[in-house]
Design an enzyme around this catalytic site. Structure first.
Site, PDB file in Angstrom:
ATOM      1  N   SER A   1       1.012  -1.031   0.461  1.00 39.38           N
ATOM      2  CA  SER A   1       0.003  -0.128  -0.055  1.00 39.38           C
ATOM      3  C   SER A   1       0.678   1.239   0.152  1.00 39.38           C
ATOM      4  O   SER A   1       1.317   1.394   0.602  1.00 39.38           O
ATOM      5  CB  SER A   1      -0.644   0.116   1.109  1.00 39.38           C
ATOM      6  OG  SER A   1      -1.414   1.743   1.014  1.00 39.38           O
TER       7      SER A   1
ATOM      8  N   HIS B   1      -0.876  -1.213  -4.713  1.00 44.01           N
ATOM      9  CA  HIS B   1      -2.241  -1.030  -3.920  1.00 44.01           C
ATOM     10  C   HIS B   1      -2.447   1.043  -3.897  1.00 44.01           C
ATOM     11  O   HIS B   1      -1.552   1.070  -2.866  1.00 44.01           O
ATOM     12  CB  HIS B   1      -2.304  -0.906  -2.283  1.00 44.01           C
ATOM     13  CG  HIS B   1      -3.634  -1.934  -1.615  1.00 44.01           C
ATOM     14  ND1 HIS B   1      -4.943  -1.783  -2.316  1.00 44.01           N
ATOM     15  CD2 HIS B   1      -4.650  -0.571  -1.176  1.00 44.01           C
ATOM     16  CE1 HIS B   1      -6.441  -1.626  -1.985  1.00 44.01           C
ATOM     17  NE2 HIS B   1      -5.152  -0.595  -0.259  1.00 44.01           N
TER      18      HIS B   1
ATOM     19  N   ASP C   1      -5.314   3.963  -2.119  1.00 44.54           N
ATOM     20  CA  ASP C   1      -5.712   4.694  -1.816  1.00 44.54           C
ATOM     21  C   ASP C   1      -6.028   5.909  -1.607  1.00 44.54           C
ATOM     22  O   ASP C   1      -5.222   7.269  -1.140  1.00 44.54           O
ATOM     23  CB  ASP C   1      -5.712   4.618   0.240  1.00 44.54           C
ATOM     24  CG  ASP C   1      -5.685   3.209   1.137  1.00 44.54           C
ATOM     25  OD1 ASP C   1      -6.419   2.413   0.434  1.00 44.54           O
ATOM     26  OD2 ASP C   1      -4.255   2.624   1.352  1.00 44.54           O
TER      27      ASP C   1
ATOM     28  N   MET D   1      -8.437   8.700  -0.119  1.00 45.05           N
ATOM     29  CA  MET D   1      -9.669   9.290   0.596  1.00 45.05           C
ATOM     30  C   MET D   1      -9.759  10.592   0.630  1.00 45.05           C
ATOM     31  O   MET D   1      -9.189  11.108   0.790  1.00 45.05           O
ATOM     32  CB  MET D   1      -8.907   9.227   2.198  1.00 45.05           C
ATOM     33  CG  MET D   1      -7.874   7.949   2.300  1.00 45.05           C
ATOM     34  SD  MET D   1      -7.743   7.599   3.859  1.00 45.05           S
ATOM     35  CE  MET D   1      -6.608   5.477   3.535  1.00 45.05           C
TER      36      MET D   1
ATOM     37  N   HIS E   1      -8.675   1.824  -4.672  1.00 40.52           N
ATOM     38  CA  HIS E   1      -9.226   1.417  -3.507  1.00 40.52           C
ATOM     39  C   HIS E   1      -9.999   2.914  -3.307  1.00 40.52           C
ATOM     40  O   HIS E   1      -8.528   3.515  -2.427  1.00 40.52           O
ATOM     41  CB  HIS E   1      -8.261   1.102  -2.356  1.00 40.52           C
ATOM     42  CG  HIS E   1      -9.383   1.042  -1.551  1.00 40.52           C
ATOM     43  ND1 HIS E   1      -9.316   0.165   0.003  1.00 40.52           N
ATOM     44  CD2 HIS E   1     -10.722   0.451  -0.680  1.00 40.52           C
ATOM     45  CE1 HIS E   1     -10.440   0.375   1.302  1.00 40.52           C
ATOM     46  NE2 HIS E   1     -11.296   0.703   0.263  1.00 40.52           N
TER      47      HIS E   1
ATOM     48  N   MET F   1     -12.390   5.510  -1.112  1.00 39.99           N
ATOM     49  CA  MET F   1     -12.494   5.195   0.358  1.00 39.99           C
ATOM     50  C   MET F   1     -13.513   6.426  -0.182  1.00 39.99           C
ATOM     51  O   MET F   1     -12.851   8.098   1.029  1.00 39.99           O
ATOM     52  CB  MET F   1     -11.683   5.885   1.360  1.00 39.99           C
ATOM     53  CG  MET F   1     -11.307   3.651   1.064  1.00 39.99           C
ATOM     54  SD  MET F   1     -10.037   3.422   2.796  1.00 39.99           S
ATOM     55  CE  MET F   1      -8.434   3.643   1.369  1.00 39.99           C
TER      56      MET F   1
ATOM     57  N   MET G   1     -12.674  -5.025   4.907  1.00 36.49           N
ATOM     58  CA  MET G   1     -11.466  -4.195   4.987  1.00 36.49           C
ATOM     59  C   MET G   1     -11.490  -4.850   7.063  1.00 36.49           C
ATOM     60  O   MET G   1     -12.773  -5.478   7.390  1.00 36.49           O
ATOM     61  CB  MET G   1     -12.472  -3.187   5.123  1.00 36.49           C
ATOM     62  CG  MET G   1     -12.376  -1.692   3.960  1.00 36.49           C
ATOM     63  SD  MET G   1     -11.393  -2.037   2.965  1.00 36.49           S
ATOM     64  CE  MET G   1     -10.649  -1.353   4.744  1.00 36.49           C
TER      65      MET G   1
ATOM     66  N   ASP H   1      -7.142  -5.694   3.626  1.00 37.35           N
ATOM     67  CA  ASP H   1      -6.587  -4.495   3.823  1.00 37.35           C
ATOM     68  C   ASP H   1      -7.019  -4.148   4.983  1.00 37.35           C
ATOM     69  O   ASP H   1      -8.012  -4.073   5.781  1.00 37.35           O
ATOM     70  CB  ASP H   1      -7.798  -3.989   2.669  1.00 37.35           C
ATOM     71  CG  ASP H   1      -6.986  -2.135   2.430  1.00 37.35           C
ATOM     72  OD1 ASP H   1      -5.418  -1.988   2.908  1.00 37.35           O
ATOM     73  OD2 ASP H   1      -7.169  -1.624   1.955  1.00 37.35           O
TER      74      ASP H   1
END
Ligand code: DX5
Ligand code: ZN
Length: 218
Positions: A8, A33, A35, A37, A66, A68, A137, A175
Protein backbone atom coordinates in the site's frame (compact mmCIF):
# COMPACT_ATOMS: atom_id res chain seq x y z
CA UNK A 1 -3.86 -19.89 -6.99
CA UNK A 2 -0.73 -18.43 -5.46
CA UNK A 3 -1.66 -15.46 -3.32
CA UNK A 4 -0.88 -11.92 -4.43
CA UNK A 5 0.80 -9.14 -2.44
CA UNK A 6 -0.23 -5.53 -2.93
CA UNK A 7 1.98 -3.07 -1.01
CA UNK A 8 0.00 0.00 0.00
CA UNK A 9 1.46 3.26 -1.26
CA UNK A 10 -0.23 5.08 1.64
CA UNK A 11 2.74 4.06 3.79
CA UNK A 12 5.38 4.95 1.19
CA UNK A 13 7.66 7.99 1.44
CA UNK A 14 5.84 10.60 -0.65
CA UNK A 15 9.01 12.64 -0.99
CA UNK A 16 10.65 9.62 -2.62
CA UNK A 17 7.70 8.13 -4.44
CA UNK A 18 9.64 7.08 -7.55
CA UNK A 19 12.18 5.22 -5.40
CA UNK A 20 9.40 3.35 -3.58
CA UNK A 21 7.54 2.57 -6.82
CA UNK A 22 10.73 1.13 -8.30
CA UNK A 23 11.35 -0.90 -5.16
CA UNK A 24 7.91 -2.48 -5.71
CA UNK A 25 8.64 -2.99 -9.43
CA UNK A 26 11.81 -4.88 -8.52
CA UNK A 27 10.25 -6.91 -5.72
CA UNK A 28 8.03 -10.00 -5.69
CA UNK A 29 4.96 -7.78 -5.19
CA UNK A 30 2.10 -8.30 -7.62
CA UNK A 31 0.08 -5.06 -7.53
CA UNK A 32 0.28 -1.50 -6.33
CA UNK A 33 -2.46 -0.75 -3.78
CA UNK A 34 -3.45 2.90 -3.94
CA UNK A 35 -5.77 4.38 -1.30
CA UNK A 36 -7.88 7.40 -2.16
CA UNK A 37 -9.48 9.11 0.87
CA UNK A 38 -11.75 12.14 0.65
CA UNK A 39 -12.05 13.28 4.27
CA UNK A 40 -15.81 12.61 4.11
CA UNK A 41 -16.29 8.86 3.73
CA UNK A 42 -13.27 8.41 5.98
CA UNK A 43 -11.74 10.84 8.47
CA UNK A 44 -8.56 11.34 6.46
CA UNK A 45 -7.43 12.76 3.12
CA UNK A 46 -4.71 10.91 1.21
CA UNK A 47 -3.95 12.15 -2.32
CA UNK A 48 -5.58 12.61 -5.70
CA UNK A 49 -5.09 12.30 -9.45
CA UNK A 50 -1.68 14.00 -9.86
CA UNK A 51 -0.16 11.50 -7.43
CA UNK A 52 -1.90 8.51 -9.02
CA UNK A 53 -0.61 9.63 -12.43
CA UNK A 54 2.92 10.10 -11.04
CA UNK A 55 2.85 6.52 -9.70
CA UNK A 56 1.52 5.22 -13.01
CA UNK A 57 4.42 6.81 -14.86
CA UNK A 58 6.84 4.43 -13.14
CA UNK A 59 4.67 1.47 -12.13
CA UNK A 60 5.26 -1.76 -14.03
CA UNK A 61 2.58 -3.75 -12.22
CA UNK A 62 -1.24 -3.42 -12.05
CA UNK A 63 -2.65 -0.47 -10.13
CA UNK A 64 -5.27 -1.56 -7.58
CA UNK A 65 -7.07 1.65 -6.65
CA UNK A 66 -9.23 1.63 -3.51
CA UNK A 67 -11.71 4.50 -3.36
CA UNK A 68 -12.74 5.55 0.13
CA UNK A 69 -14.87 8.38 -1.18
CA UNK A 70 -18.54 9.33 -1.34
CA UNK A 71 -20.26 9.42 -4.73
CA UNK A 72 -17.48 7.61 -6.62
CA UNK A 73 -19.51 7.67 -9.87
CA UNK A 74 -18.30 11.22 -10.47
CA UNK A 75 -14.70 10.10 -10.76
CA UNK A 76 -14.62 6.70 -12.49
CA UNK A 77 -13.41 8.08 -15.82
CA UNK A 78 -10.75 10.18 -14.04
CA UNK A 79 -9.33 7.12 -12.32
CA UNK A 80 -9.30 5.22 -15.59
CA UNK A 81 -7.39 8.10 -17.17
CA UNK A 82 -5.01 8.25 -14.20
CA UNK A 83 -4.08 4.60 -14.75
CA UNK A 84 -6.26 2.39 -12.53
CA UNK A 85 -6.45 -1.25 -13.62
CA UNK A 86 -8.65 -2.43 -10.76
CA UNK A 87 -11.09 0.05 -9.23
CA UNK A 88 -12.68 -0.76 -5.89
CA UNK A 89 -15.58 1.21 -4.44
CA UNK A 90 -17.23 0.85 -1.04
CA UNK A 91 -20.65 -0.77 -0.79
CA UNK A 92 -21.46 1.77 1.96
CA UNK A 93 -20.79 4.65 -0.46
CA UNK A 94 -22.90 3.42 -3.40
CA UNK A 95 -26.66 3.79 -3.62
CA UNK A 96 -26.74 2.16 -7.07
CA UNK A 97 -23.93 -0.31 -6.67
CA UNK A 98 -24.88 -2.44 -9.67
CA UNK A 99 -24.78 0.60 -11.95
CA UNK A 100 -21.42 1.72 -10.58
CA UNK A 101 -19.92 -1.76 -11.05
CA UNK A 102 -21.15 -1.88 -14.65
CA UNK A 103 -19.73 1.59 -15.30
CA UNK A 104 -16.30 0.53 -14.01
CA UNK A 105 -16.33 -2.56 -16.23
CA UNK A 106 -17.52 -0.59 -19.25
CA UNK A 107 -14.49 1.66 -18.81
CA UNK A 108 -12.28 -1.43 -19.17
CA UNK A 109 -11.24 -1.79 -15.53
CA UNK A 110 -11.73 -4.70 -13.14
CA UNK A 111 -14.39 -3.92 -10.55
CA UNK A 112 -13.94 -4.46 -6.83
CA UNK A 113 -16.30 -3.87 -3.92
CA UNK A 114 -14.99 -3.14 -0.41
CA UNK A 115 -16.92 -3.83 2.78
CA UNK A 116 -16.30 -2.16 6.13
CA UNK A 117 -15.82 -4.28 9.27
CA UNK A 118 -19.49 -3.89 10.28
CA UNK A 119 -20.92 -4.75 6.85
CA UNK A 120 -22.15 -8.34 6.51
CA UNK A 121 -20.73 -10.50 3.74
CA UNK A 122 -24.22 -11.48 2.59
CA UNK A 123 -24.89 -7.89 1.53
CA UNK A 124 -22.82 -8.88 -1.53
CA UNK A 125 -25.04 -11.79 -2.51
CA UNK A 126 -26.70 -10.09 -5.50
CA UNK A 127 -23.52 -8.49 -6.86
CA UNK A 128 -20.88 -11.16 -6.22
CA UNK A 129 -21.26 -12.81 -9.65
CA UNK A 130 -20.62 -9.47 -11.38
CA UNK A 131 -17.43 -8.41 -9.64
CA UNK A 132 -13.75 -9.28 -9.91
CA UNK A 133 -12.71 -8.63 -6.33
CA UNK A 134 -14.05 -8.21 -2.81
CA UNK A 135 -11.96 -6.14 -0.45
CA UNK A 136 -12.67 -7.14 3.14
CA UNK A 137 -11.62 -4.26 5.37
CA UNK A 138 -9.79 -5.77 8.32
CA UNK A 139 -9.48 -2.35 9.97
CA UNK A 140 -11.82 0.63 9.89
CA UNK A 141 -10.69 2.47 6.78
CA UNK A 142 -8.88 5.77 7.00
CA UNK A 143 -5.38 5.12 8.28
CA UNK A 144 -2.44 2.80 7.83
CA UNK A 145 -0.83 0.99 10.73
CA UNK A 146 -4.00 -0.01 12.65
CA UNK A 147 -4.49 -3.37 14.33
CA UNK A 148 -6.12 -6.25 12.55
CA UNK A 149 -9.73 -7.15 13.43
CA UNK A 150 -9.92 -10.88 14.23
CA UNK A 151 -13.51 -11.32 12.98
CA UNK A 152 -12.04 -11.03 9.48
CA UNK A 153 -11.39 -14.79 9.46
CA UNK A 154 -15.13 -15.47 9.83
CA UNK A 155 -15.86 -13.08 7.00
CA UNK A 156 -13.35 -14.80 4.72
CA UNK A 157 -15.03 -18.16 5.39
CA UNK A 158 -18.47 -16.72 4.66
CA UNK A 159 -17.24 -14.99 1.52
CA UNK A 160 -15.60 -18.15 0.19
CA UNK A 161 -18.93 -19.94 0.54
CA UNK A 162 -20.83 -17.13 -1.14
CA UNK A 163 -18.33 -17.03 -4.05
CA UNK A 164 -18.64 -20.78 -4.57
CA UNK A 165 -22.42 -20.85 -4.27
CA UNK A 166 -22.80 -18.10 -6.89
CA UNK A 167 -20.06 -19.40 -9.21
CA UNK A 168 -18.25 -16.10 -8.87
CA UNK A 169 -14.65 -15.53 -9.93
CA UNK A 170 -14.11 -12.74 -7.41
CA UNK A 171 -10.77 -12.60 -5.60
CA UNK A 172 -10.75 -12.11 -1.84
CA UNK A 173 -8.54 -9.18 -0.82
CA UNK A 174 -7.71 -8.35 2.80
CA UNK A 175 -6.89 -4.75 3.61
CA UNK A 176 -5.59 -3.53 6.95
CA UNK A 177 -3.29 -4.82 9.65
CA UNK A 178 -1.76 -7.61 7.57
CA UNK A 179 1.59 -8.60 9.02
CA UNK A 180 4.13 -11.41 9.09
CA UNK A 181 2.29 -13.06 11.98
CA UNK A 182 -1.18 -13.29 10.42
CA UNK A 183 -0.58 -13.55 6.67
CA UNK A 184 -0.32 -17.35 6.60
CA UNK A 185 -3.54 -17.79 8.51
CA UNK A 186 -5.27 -15.38 6.13
CA UNK A 187 -4.11 -17.34 3.09
CA UNK A 188 -5.11 -20.63 4.70
CA UNK A 189 -8.54 -19.15 5.35
CA UNK A 190 -8.92 -18.35 1.64
CA UNK A 191 -7.52 -14.86 1.03
CA UNK A 192 -6.17 -14.32 -2.50
CA UNK A 193 -4.72 -10.81 -2.22
CA UNK A 194 -3.03 -9.29 0.83
CA UNK A 195 -2.59 -5.53 1.09
CA UNK A 196 0.31 -4.49 3.30
CA UNK A 197 1.31 -0.93 4.10
CA UNK A 198 2.95 -0.49 7.45
CA UNK A 199 4.39 -4.03 7.52
CA UNK A 200 6.30 -3.39 4.30
CA UNK A 201 7.29 0.25 4.61
CA UNK A 202 8.25 0.32 8.26
CA UNK A 203 10.54 -2.67 7.85
CA UNK A 204 14.29 -2.33 7.49
CA UNK A 205 14.34 -4.28 4.23
CA UNK A 206 11.14 -3.62 2.28
CA UNK A 207 12.00 -5.92 -0.63
CA UNK A 208 12.73 -8.79 1.73
CA UNK A 209 9.51 -8.20 3.69
CA UNK A 210 7.52 -8.44 0.45
CA UNK A 211 9.37 -11.68 -0.34
CA UNK A 212 8.52 -12.97 3.15
CA UNK A 213 4.83 -12.17 2.61
CA UNK A 214 5.02 -14.10 -0.67
CA UNK A 215 6.65 -17.10 0.95
CA UNK A 216 5.50 -20.37 -0.59
CA UNK A 217 3.40 -23.04 1.09
CA UNK A 218 2.07 -20.85 3.86
C1 DX5 B 1 -6.79 1.64 5.28
C2 DX5 B 1 -6.29 1.46 3.85
C3 DX5 B 1 -5.23 0.44 3.72
C4 DX5 B 1 -3.96 0.79 4.44
C5 DX5 B 1 -3.45 -0.49 5.02
O1 DX5 B 1 -7.81 2.57 5.29
O2 DX5 B 1 -7.34 1.07 2.99
O3 DX5 B 1 -4.96 0.09 2.38
O4 DX5 B 1 -2.97 1.36 3.63
O5 DX5 B 1 -2.37 -0.18 5.80
P1 DX5 B 1 -1.74 -1.19 6.86
O6 DX5 B 1 -1.26 -2.38 6.08
O7 DX5 B 1 -0.64 -0.36 7.43
O8 DX5 B 1 -2.82 -1.54 7.85
ZN1 ZN C 1 -6.85 0.14 0.90
Amino acid sequence: MKHLIAPSILSADFANIQRDVEMINNSLADWFHIDIMDGVFVPNISFGFPVVKAIKKHAKKPMDVHLMIVDPDRYLQHFKDAGADILTIHIEACTHLHRTVQAIKNLGMKAGVAINPHTPVNSLSEIIADIDLVCIMSVNPGFGGQSFIENTYNKIAQLKQLIESKNSKALIEIDGGVDLKNYKKLIDAGANVLVAGNTVFSSANTTQTIADLKAPNP
